[in-house]
Design a protein around this motif. Structure first.
Motif, PDB file in Angstrom:
ATOM      1  N   ARG A 181     -47.614   3.102 -12.792  1.00  0.00           N
ATOM      2  CA  ARG A 181     -46.719   3.670 -11.781  1.00  0.00           C
ATOM      3  C   ARG A 181     -46.859   5.179 -11.653  1.00  0.00           C
ATOM      4  NH1 ARG A 181     -42.018   0.798 -14.516  1.00  0.00           N
ATOM      5  NH2 ARG A 181     -41.975   2.855 -15.394  1.00  0.00           N
ATOM      6  N   HIS A 182     -47.493   5.821 -12.622  1.00  0.00           N
ATOM      7  CA  HIS A 182     -47.526   7.280 -12.658  1.00  0.00           C
ATOM      8  C   HIS A 182     -48.845   7.896 -12.198  1.00  0.00           C
ATOM      9  CE1 HIS A 182     -43.764   6.967 -14.818  1.00  0.00           C
ATOM     10  NE2 HIS A 182     -44.346   6.140 -15.658  1.00  0.00           N
ATOM     11  N   VAL A 183     -49.907   7.117 -12.215  1.00  0.00           N
ATOM     12  CA  VAL A 183     -51.236   7.625 -11.846  1.00  0.00           C
ATOM     13  C   VAL A 183     -51.636   6.973 -10.530  1.00  0.00           C
ATOM     14  CG1 VAL A 183     -53.654   7.843 -12.542  1.00  0.00           C
ATOM     15  CG2 VAL A 183     -51.846   7.964 -14.280  1.00  0.00           C
ATOM     16  N   PRO A 184     -51.648   7.751  -9.437  1.00  0.00           N
ATOM     17  CA  PRO A 184     -51.880   7.173  -8.112  1.00  0.00           C
ATOM     18  C   PRO A 184     -53.312   6.704  -7.847  1.00  0.00           C
ATOM     19  CG  PRO A 184     -51.666   9.555  -7.958  1.00  0.00           C
ATOM     20  CD  PRO A 184     -51.365   9.179  -9.386  1.00  0.00           C
ATOM     21  N   PHE A 185     -54.235   7.047  -8.710  1.00  0.00           N
ATOM     22  CA  PHE A 185     -55.639   6.666  -8.494  1.00  0.00           C
ATOM     23  C   PHE A 185     -56.136   5.820  -9.671  1.00  0.00           C
ATOM     24  CE2 PHE A 185     -55.228  10.814 -10.326  1.00  0.00           C
ATOM     25  CZ  PHE A 185     -56.135  10.843 -11.381  1.00  0.00           C
ATOM     26  N   MET A 186     -55.322   4.855 -10.074  1.00  0.00           N
ATOM     27  CA  MET A 186     -55.643   4.048 -11.258  1.00  0.00           C
ATOM     28  C   MET A 186     -56.930   3.246 -11.086  1.00  0.00           C
ATOM     29  SD  MET A 186     -54.868   3.641 -14.339  1.00  0.00           S
ATOM     30  CE  MET A 186     -53.198   4.200 -14.563  1.00  0.00           C
TER      31      MET A 186
END
Length: 122
Positions: free
Chosen positions: A38-43
């Motif tokens: 949920r915290h890293v937009p480019f997972m």
């Protein structure tokens, strides 16, 4: 995060250091991905970077940069501890983006296919 600190984190180091970081990444990467989804937009890029880093056909210098960045990512206590809600992954994001941008041309479509499949399974 200042650029000098990012460069220090991404420094490849000795083969012994690299092997230690690679073991750490392999053992805890996906547990960290679950916590950071949920915290890293480019997972998808992060997971594709993982598959690129463990691919024996990837150039050694690229593998070194990616392993260094991913080792920082999986380390729970770094400059900004990952447990701090909302801001815990901000330093990780800066390091991962720098590494990703440095080696983007070596991350191949098959790495992205594996990343999508892994993320679907999570």
């Amino acid at each position: 995060m200042e650029e000098g600190k990012i460069e220090e984190i991404l420094r490849i180091g000795s083969s012994r250091d690299h092997a230690k970081k690679e073991r750490r990444v392999r053992s805890s990467f996906f547990a960290t991905v679950r916590r950071a989804l949920r915290h890293v937009p480019f997972m998808e890029d992060v997971v594709a970077s993982y598959y690129c880093a463990i691919d024996p056909d990837t150039p050694a210098s690229t593998r070194g940069v990616l392993i260094a960045a991913l080792a920082y990512f999986v380390l729970p206590m770094d400059l900004v501890p990952d447990m701090l809600l909302g801001i815990g992954f901000t330093d990780d994001i800066a390091v991962l983006l720098a590494a990703f941008n440095a080696v983007r041309g070596n991350i191949r479509p098959e790495h992205y296919q594996r990343a999508r499949s892994a993320l679907d399974d999570l």
